[in-house]
Design an enzyme around this catalytic site. Structure first.
Site, PDB file in Angstrom:
ATOM      1  N   LYS A 276       0.856  -1.204   0.000  1.00 36.69           N
ATOM      2  CA  LYS A 276       0.000   0.000   0.000  1.00 36.69           C
ATOM      3  C   LYS A 276       0.887   1.247   0.000  1.00 36.69           C
ATOM      4  CE  LYS A 276      -3.943  -2.213   2.162  1.00 36.69           C
ATOM      5  NZ  LYS A 276      -4.546  -2.685   3.406  1.00 36.69           N
TER       6      LYS A 276
ATOM      7  N   ASP B 139     -11.379   2.952   4.008  1.00 42.72           N
ATOM      8  CA  ASP B 139     -11.797   1.549   3.918  1.00 42.72           C
ATOM      9  C   ASP B 139     -13.324   1.428   3.858  1.00 42.72           C
ATOM     10  OD1 ASP B 139      -9.987  -0.492   3.610  1.00 42.72           O
ATOM     11  OD2 ASP B 139      -9.507  -0.677   5.739  1.00 42.72           O
TER      12      ASP B 139
ATOM     13  N   GLN C 183      -5.067  -1.303   9.589  1.00 42.69           N
ATOM     14  CA  GLN C 183      -4.972  -2.647   9.015  1.00 42.69           C
ATOM     15  C   GLN C 183      -5.623  -3.672   9.949  1.00 42.69           C
ATOM     16  OE1 GLN C 183      -3.554  -3.380   5.884  1.00 42.69           O
ATOM     17  NE2 GLN C 183      -4.453  -5.383   6.271  1.00 42.69           N
TER      18      GLN C 183
END
Ligand code: NAP
Length: 297
Positions: A54, A121, A98
């Site tokens: 990422k 997200d 995460q």
């Protein structure tokens, strides 16, 4: 029939190219550089790999990447304090924590402490509600990538029968909402669904998000249907070693479907591309600027 292979790797490169163009415009015209902060707690090897790629891809499209690596025993208080700091940092337009988090941390509490406008997200309860009510939101990256590929391949999805196999909060449910938003007739199937083969056979679009290797065989697929395989499963090879497979049995499904995404090289590469797309969208919204076209739902 032999299915057209939907090349997620190539499509993801196109999406990243569009993001990079928009980043250049934001910098040159407005003097703004989008920034994505990724928070990793602990040393889960798979999470470390994701976070590394990422960061690399964020930098490649010209955005600022901020990585925060915290010890596995970080307290909830310390993590929430970091999120508060990122929420208030004007250089940070997107925040990703995460998952999975270590067991002592409450994931829902942590995710819901992110500013919804920076929740790239799309897991914050406000974004889930906005998506469910058809309002502008941050959309979870994996289903957004699936939707982009479906629109690109099929054009209008209106009136098509879509079956989503799997009802997780990160894939199945938001995928179903997005398909409904594009006027599909949507069925969400799961482990208690009766006669799953008959349900899947009705589908013009099948999205498999189950986490069971090669579970869906070709004889469940309506001829000509579009098959999107979200699954990422590692299986043993007869000759030793392992390989990645999806949730559908690729060869038998490709023999019947009109189009299919491979694993690897289908949905997977689209997820990070959509994370970058969401960050540039969040940055544009935060600055009251026009959003990039084709990068949101
Ligand atoms: P998950 O949270 O484990 O959810 C799996 C879903 O599949 C559940 O709703 C479950 O039903 C359903 N299911 C399980 N067995 C079934 C069966 N025999 N028949 C019908 N439905 C069944 O998984 P997830 O997080 O959504 O992930 C799904 C897959 O996508 C995994 O392989 C994961 O690695 C992959 N994935 C890929 C990406 C990517 O970037 N490509 C991103 C996220 C996930 P119940 O609810 O009834 O238990």
């Amino acid at each position: 029939m032999t299915a057209t292979v939907i090349d997620g790797k190539a499509f993801a490169a196109t999406v990243r190219g569009k993001v990079a163009e928009h980043v250049t415009r934001l910098k040159e015209v407005h003097g703004i550089t989008p920034g994505l902060a990724v928070v990793l707690v602990g040393e889960d090897p798979a999470s470390q790999v994701y976070v590394r790629s990422k960061g690399k891809m964020t930098a490649e499209v010209g955005m600022n990447s901020y990585e925060h690596k915290l010890d596995v025993d970080t307290s909830e208080e310390a993590l929430l304090a970091l999120i508060d700091q990122l929420n208030n940092d004007p250089a940070v337009h997107g925040i990703l924590v995460q998952l999975p988090l270590p067991d002592h941390l409450d994931s829902d509490l942590v995710i819901n402490s992110i500013d919804p406008a920076k929740d790239v997200d799309g897991f914050h309860i406000s974004n889930v509600g906005l998506l469910g009510t058809g309002q502008k939101s941050m959309v979870p990256c994996t289903p957004l990538g699936c939707l982009m590929m479906l629109r690109d391949h099929l054009g209008s999805l209106s009136g098509l029968n879509a079956v989503v196999v799997g009802r997780s909060n990160i894939v199945g449910k938001p995928m179903a909402q997005l398909l409904l938003g594009d006027s599909c007739t949507v069925t969400i199937a799961h482990s208690r669904t009766k006669d799953l083969p008959a349900v899947v056979r009705q589908a013009d679009i099948v999205v498999a998000a189950v986490g069971r290797p090669q579970m869906i065989p070709g004889d469940w697929i309506k001829p000509g249907a579009t098959v999107i395989d979200v699954g990422i499963n590692r299986i043993e090879k007869p000759e030793g070693g392992t390989r990645l497979v999806g949730d559908v049995d690729y060869d038998s499904c490709a023999a019947v479907a009109g189009a299919i995404t491979p694993v690897p090289g289908g949905v997977g590469p689209m997820t990070i591309a959509c994370l970058l797309a969401n960050t540039v969208t969040a940055c544009s919204r935060a600055n009251g600027l026009k959003e990039p076209e084709g990068l949101t739902a």
